[in-house]
Design an enzyme around this catalytic site. Sequence first.
Site, PDB file in Angstrom:
ATOM      1  N   GLY A 115     -33.893   3.593  14.579  1.00 58.19           N
ATOM      2  CA  GLY A 115     -35.478   3.225  14.950  1.00 58.19           C
ATOM      3  C   GLY A 115     -36.255   4.172  15.320  1.00 58.19           C
ATOM      4  O   GLY A 115     -37.318   4.322  14.960  1.00 58.19           O
ATOM      5  N   CYS A 116     -35.874   5.047  16.107  1.00 62.22           N
ATOM      6  CA  CYS A 116     -36.969   6.630  16.114  1.00 62.22           C
ATOM      7  C   CYS A 116     -37.120   7.011  14.718  1.00 62.22           C
ATOM      8  O   CYS A 116     -38.756   7.691  14.842  1.00 62.22           O
ATOM      9  CB  CYS A 116     -36.039   7.402  17.371  1.00 62.22           C
ATOM     10  N   THR A 117     -36.045   6.673  13.976  1.00 57.97           N
ATOM     11  CA  THR A 117     -36.848   8.080  12.326  1.00 57.97           C
ATOM     12  C   THR A 117     -38.065   6.942  11.937  1.00 57.97           C
ATOM     13  O   THR A 117     -38.855   7.351  11.223  1.00 57.97           O
ATOM     14  CB  THR A 117     -35.432   7.865  11.143  1.00 57.97           C
ATOM     15  N   LYS A 147     -33.958   8.295  21.256  1.00 59.19           N
ATOM     16  CA  LYS A 147     -32.947   9.709  20.486  1.00 59.19           C
ATOM     17  C   LYS A 147     -33.235   9.923  19.153  1.00 59.19           C
ATOM     18  O   LYS A 147     -33.176   9.215  18.255  1.00 59.19           O
ATOM     19  CB  LYS A 147     -31.881   8.995  20.556  1.00 59.19           C
ATOM     20  N   ALA A 191     -40.877   7.301  14.074  1.00 61.51           N
ATOM     21  CA  ALA A 191     -41.354   9.156  13.435  1.00 61.51           C
ATOM     22  C   ALA A 191     -42.153   9.010  12.220  1.00 61.51           C
ATOM     23  O   ALA A 191     -42.964   9.784  12.203  1.00 61.51           O
ATOM     24  CB  ALA A 191     -40.687   9.570  13.713  1.00 61.51           C
TER      25      ALA A 191
END
Length: 154
Positions: free
Chosen positions: A45-47, A40, A50
Site C-alpha cells: 500500500g505504501c509503495t 511502512k 508513493a
Amino acid sequence: MNTLIAGMLAPTFTLLNQDDQPVSLSDFKGKKVLAYFYPKAMTPGCTVQACGLRDSKAELEAHNVVVLGISIDPVKRLPKFIERDNLNFTLLSDENHAVADQFGVWGEKKFMGKIYDGLHRISFLIDEHGKIEHVFDKFKTKDHHQVVLDYLNQ
C-alpha cells in the site's frame, strides 16, 4: 488520537531524511508542503501511494507543493525505498513517532483482529505560512495523489 484539522498551525519539526540530513518544515517557507504519513516503507500500500505521488510530481510542483513522506522507518530503510521505486521526493524518519504524535496520527489501530498502536495514513497540506490548509484522511492508496490534485485544482 487528536488529529490536527484545517486552520491550525502545523507543528514545527526537524527530522532526518534518507541521506541522514536534517530537514525542517521551516525549510519550505513560501511553498505548500504535503506532509504525508505512511505506515511502512516498501509495503504494498505504501509503495502504491508513493509511486502515485512520484508520478504526479510535475503537477504538484505546478501548484507550488513539495512532498514530504513521513514514517517511523529508521533512516537506513529510506534510501532503499527511494532507490527501489525511483521516488523523487524527500522521505523523513520519525522513529520515535514524536512528529506523528504532534500531528495526531499515532494511535490505536486494528488489523486482523489485533489492536496495537501505529501510524495512521493521513496527509496534511500545509500552506505557505505554516497553517494546515487541508487534511486528507479518506482515500485509497492508489487514489491518494489524485485526491490531492483534485483538491488543488478546484
